[in-house]
Design a protein around this motif. Structure first.
Motif, PDB file in Angstrom:
ATOM      1  N   ALA A 201      50.909  43.244  35.347  1.00  0.00           N
ATOM      2  CA  ALA A 201      51.406  43.774  36.616  1.00  0.00           C
ATOM      3  C   ALA A 201      51.909  45.180  36.300  1.00  0.00           C
ATOM      4  CB  ALA A 201      52.515  42.908  37.186  1.00  0.00           C
ATOM      5  N   ILE A 202      52.514  45.840  37.278  1.00  0.00           N
ATOM      6  CA  ILE A 202      53.096  47.149  37.026  1.00  0.00           C
ATOM      7  C   ILE A 202      54.562  47.103  37.417  1.00  0.00           C
ATOM      8  CG2 ILE A 202      52.414  48.104  39.272  1.00  0.00           C
ATOM      9  CD1 ILE A 202      51.932  50.771  37.761  1.00  0.00           C
ATOM     10  N   ARG A 203      55.400  47.761  36.610  1.00  0.00           N
ATOM     11  CA  ARG A 203      56.860  47.680  36.729  1.00  0.00           C
ATOM     12  C   ARG A 203      57.430  49.074  36.906  1.00  0.00           C
ATOM     13  NH1 ARG A 203      60.481  45.178  31.780  1.00  0.00           N
ATOM     14  NH2 ARG A 203      62.529  45.130  32.810  1.00  0.00           N
ATOM     15  N   ASP A 204      58.431  49.210  37.802  1.00  0.00           N
ATOM     16  CA  ASP A 204      58.914  50.560  38.115  1.00  0.00           C
ATOM     17  C   ASP A 204      59.789  51.147  37.012  1.00  0.00           C
ATOM     18  OD1 ASP A 204      61.046  48.863  38.662  1.00  0.00           O
ATOM     19  OD2 ASP A 204      61.672  49.917  40.475  1.00  0.00           O
ATOM     20  N   VAL A 205      60.842  50.467  36.602  1.00  0.00           N
ATOM     21  CA  VAL A 205      61.702  50.976  35.527  1.00  0.00           C
ATOM     22  C   VAL A 205      62.051  49.823  34.588  1.00  0.00           C
ATOM     23  CG1 VAL A 205      62.715  52.903  36.786  1.00  0.00           C
ATOM     24  CG2 VAL A 205      63.752  50.658  36.990  1.00  0.00           C
TER      25      VAL A 205
END
Length: 290
Positions: A145-149
């Protein structure tokens, strides 16, 4: 900035002429070791007095990582200041913030036609990203997945994930954006999905939430029907306000933009008897729209 001191406010400043540009981006590689309570940001300004934070590392990341920041909202400016800013408290210090291979260049986008599907299994080639990065922490599907911070946000800082191509909605009827999201939004933090119809100068909200949101994987569906026959830009944004620095993360997976499947159509009833009725209906195929 290496081996910084306590109680300091340091920055490296440059300026660029973006007049005549179409899709300017700031690219650089960075890594960092900053002690608890010390902060860093990339900030831009049109006048040298008012600054907009567009990226903010915090904590420790020893591996080099590329950051790509969309500068389109300032593309008409002939003297845009860009500042790499680090400030520290009175506690411990660490090595600092290392930056390399900095460029301000013109992005050459491709046109994205529907259907568009990205579960991040092939990396981030479809996105301009700063801070957002691939993550293997229980994705919705697949391996990533993609994670913001990765933890605490830098105060008053915005983190952008921008689709790297223009989204062509010509000859569409009822396009829909579907994605899956999980994570937290603590006090004074925000999340938005936004679009631009003027080449990135101005952005409007499609959907989003404010603070006090906390959920496991949640399906979100947003209609783009009012944007048919247009070419738009699209981005996902998280940020915090009023000096807050919440410890949180937001994950996104399986982004789909396409027309919904055709509706099931019920045929006229047949073989009607006092005790029965035959019903038939059209078939439909659902692929990514789930």
């Amino acid at each position: 900035n290496k081996d910084y001191d306590n109680n300091t406010d340091n920055y490296a400043l440059t300026a660029v002429n973006l007049a005549g540009s179409t899709w300017p981006i700031l690219r650089f590689w960075d890594r960092y070791r900053m002690a608890n309570g010390d902060w860093a940001r990339v900030e831009v300004s049109t006048d040298g007095n008012n600054w907009t934070p567009v990226y903010g590392p915090y904590g420790i990341r020893e591996q080099w990582q590329e950051q790509i920041i969309d500068l389109s909202p300032w593309k008409n400016q002939n003297n845009l200041r860009i500042r790499f800013h680090l400030w520290s408290d009175s506690g411990t210090t660490d090595d600092g913030w290392s930056i390399d291979d900095l460029q301000v260049v013109e992005h050459n986008p491709v046109t994205i036609n529907l259907p568009f599907v990205d579960s991040f299994e092939n990396g981030l080639t479809n996105w301009l990203h700063s801070s957002w990065n691939l993550d293997t922490n229980a994705p919705y599907e697949g391996n990533f997945a993609i994670r913001d911070v990765p933890g605490r946000m830098t105060p008053d800082t915005t983190y952008f994930l921008t689709l790297a191509g223009t989204l062509n909605l010509s000859n569409t009827i009822n396009p829909q954006l579907v994605f899956w999201v999980k994570g937290q939004l603590w006090y004074r933090s925000r999340f938005r999905v936004q679009y631009s119809t003027d080449g990135g100068l101005g952005w409007l909200d499609l959907t989003g939430w404010n603070n006090d949101w906390n959920s496991d994987w949640t399906r979100v569906q947003v209609s783009l029907q009012n944007l048919t026959n247009q070419t738009i830009r699209l981005r996902f944004v998280t940020w915090n306000e009023w000096g807050s620095a919440p410890s949180q993360s937001l994950w996104i997976d399986k982004i789909v933009i396409e027309e919904p499947p055709p509706p099931v159509v019920l045929d006229p009833p047949s073989d009607i008897t006092p005790n029965s009725i035959r019903l038939t209906w059209s078939e439909t195929t659902i692929t990514n729209f789930k």
